[in-house]
Design a protein around this motif. Sequence first.
Motif, PDB file in Angstrom:
ATOM      1  N   GLU A 136      49.777  -2.997   1.881  1.00 60.73           N
ATOM      2  CA  GLU A 136      49.512  -3.711   0.638  1.00 60.73           C
ATOM      3  C   GLU A 136      49.537  -5.209   0.919  1.00 60.73           C
ATOM      4  N   THR A 164      40.973 -10.056   3.164  1.00 62.20           N
ATOM      5  CA  THR A 164      40.931  -8.598   3.142  1.00 62.20           C
ATOM      6  C   THR A 164      39.475  -8.136   3.097  1.00 62.20           C
ATOM      7  N   SER A 219      46.620  -8.111  -8.898  1.00 63.94           N
ATOM      8  CA  SER A 219      46.664  -7.399  -7.613  1.00 63.94           C
ATOM      9  C   SER A 219      48.103  -7.140  -7.198  1.00 63.94           C
ATOM     10  N   PRO A 243      48.349  -8.026  -1.475  1.00 63.07           N
ATOM     11  CA  PRO A 243      47.747  -8.568  -2.697  1.00 63.07           C
ATOM     12  C   PRO A 243      47.700 -10.094  -2.671  1.00 63.07           C
ATOM     13  N   ASP A 303      43.525  -5.440  -0.557  1.00 64.56           N
ATOM     14  CA  ASP A 303      43.858  -5.849  -1.928  1.00 64.56           C
ATOM     15  C   ASP A 303      43.020  -4.974  -2.851  1.00 64.56           C
TER      16      ASP A 303
END
Length: 284
Positions: free
Chosen positions: A162, A248, A170, A164, A133
């Motif tokens: 990716e 993350t 994000s 987010p 993120d």
Amino acid sequence: MSRVTLALVALVGILAGALGYSAFNKPAPQTTDAVAVRAIVDAALAERDAAEKPQAVAAIDPAQLNPLIEQYLLSDPKILQRMSVALDSTLQAEQREQSTSAIASMRDKIYNDPDQVVLGNPKGDVTLVEFFDYNCGYCRSALPDLATLLAEDPNLRVVLKEFPILSNESIDAARVAVLVGKADVDYWSFHEALFSARGQVDKGAALTAASELGLSPVTLEMQMGEPRVSQAIQTSYEIAKALNITGTPTYIIGNEIIPGAIGIDELRSRIANMRECGEAQCQG
């Protein structure tokens, strides 16, 4: 032969006499007492019922048992240490098995998704996957580790996912990043720029970094909401759900899911293990 069987055999003999048949099928004098026959039948049935009933288990008095257990453990305190080691080994084995099964079920989406960004050697012999993120501080601190690995290992393939999860900002930054990943530009420069940006990384920061690579921020903003962009991010969510990834950065190497920024030495070790034994952690 059990007592039940003997009783039944005796009963058959008595009943045969009672019915008045001899070996030559001739009537024989009746000598059987009906009360005796009934007693034999009742005894046989009672023994059969007793054999079929579950055996009673004596109750254990905790007041007597617990001191014995305590005394046994105190006599050799290392028992607890051995139990702890055995438990850890069992849990780790179960976790590896679960991770291997989950990764196998999502293998194509993890390694071959056409919307993912691939850095390093596309045909490398080891693949390192990172879920990140752009507003994750730990991802930011782990960026130099990834840069070093890419620079020193020409056979390493890196897949960026990716993921987010920290804010709506994000998600906006990730949408722009998906479009940048599809463009003919240096994605790593964009990646570094966002993780080097001050403050929160949002749509504006992502569009600015993309424009510095020659992309049109107006066009990118118009394309951010397209289904193909949403699907690319949704795929990461689907993989994360299947693999129980909740934070993350999270790495995948071989059959291991690695939560958190574990540092470059640990990453190097996992990569070396993959080349040595085909797994992130070699056994024995």
